[in-house]
Design an enzyme around this catalytic site. Structure first.
Site, PDB file in Angstrom:
ATOM      1  N   CYS A  75       0.829  -1.205   0.000  1.00 17.75           N
ATOM      2  CA  CYS A  75       0.000   0.000   0.000  1.00 17.75           C
ATOM      3  C   CYS A  75       0.867   1.261   0.000  1.00 17.75           C
ATOM      4  CB  CYS A  75      -0.902  -0.036   1.231  1.00 17.75           C
ATOM      5  SG  CYS A  75      -1.786   1.499   1.558  1.00 17.75           S
TER       6      CYS A  75
ATOM      7  N   CYS B 220       0.330   3.748   2.881  1.00 18.39           N
ATOM      8  CA  CYS B 220       0.841   3.210   4.148  1.00 18.39           C
ATOM      9  C   CYS B 220       2.296   3.605   4.369  1.00 18.39           C
ATOM     10  CB  CYS B 220       0.693   1.692   4.181  1.00 18.39           C
ATOM     11  SG  CYS B 220      -1.018   1.130   4.121  1.00 18.39           S
TER      12      CYS B 220
END
Length: 179
Positions: free
Chosen positions: A76, A79
């Site tokens: 991600c 993230c």
């Protein structure tokens, strides 16, 4: 007899790419749908998951503490932006009354990718790879998302998506619970 079109046709590849991109966008979106903010999650105390070294992380042992759950995935992009902010909040709020746990939503068995992500981002708190129980219990299915859980087991706050002020917001929530 019905024949299926070969997968090498451009239309099939385009549709597969669209499905894949849709899944990635949804998974990294800031939209949350079912996290029970303000509700108690007593089943949390029953969950034990191994950390990246195979050591058990028992949420029951954290009962009575403020728990910050950092839901992420190694693949991600957003993230990667939030990881240093959560780490900064961890460094600022380290105490025997507060516990931080990273919760990877990568597939079980992805520990190598998760370890690489954790090392690159300097995460110093325990990290587990969810086996699906935390995801189901908390209703968190997109990353990044941070939950702050009160010592009673009540989900007090959720912070979905990448936020530049994440470390300050986590700290403010912790300070409010410590009063």
């Amino acid at each position: 007899m019905h024949k299926c079109a070969p997968m090498n046709q451009p239309g099939h590849l385009f549709r597969l790419v669209l499905v894949f991109l849709s899944l990635v966008i949804f998974a990294c979106s800031g939209k949350e749908d079912t996290a029970p903010q303000g509700g108690a999650v007593p089943q949390l105390w029953e969950i034990t998951l191994p950390d990246l070294e195979g050591n058990p992380v028992s949420f029951g042992a954290l009962k009575g503490k403020i728990i910050v759950l950092d839901f992420f995935a190694s693949w991600c992009g957003p993230c990667k932006e939030t990881a240093p902010l959560v780490e900064r909040a961890y460094e600022r709020n380290r105490s025997d009354k507060v516990a931080f746990v990273g919760v990877s939503l990568d597939q079980p068995g992805s520990s190598r990718a998760v370890k690489t992500f954790v090392e690159k981002n300097g995460t110093a708190f325990p990290v587990v790879i969810d086996d699906g129980r935390l995801r189901e219990l908390t209703g968190i299915f997109s990353v990044p998302t941070v939950l702050v859980v009160a010592p009673s087991g009540e989900i007090r706050t959720r912070f979905p998506g990448a936020r530049r002020d994440l470390h300050e917001r986590i700290t403010k929530e912790i300070e409010g619970l410590l009063r």
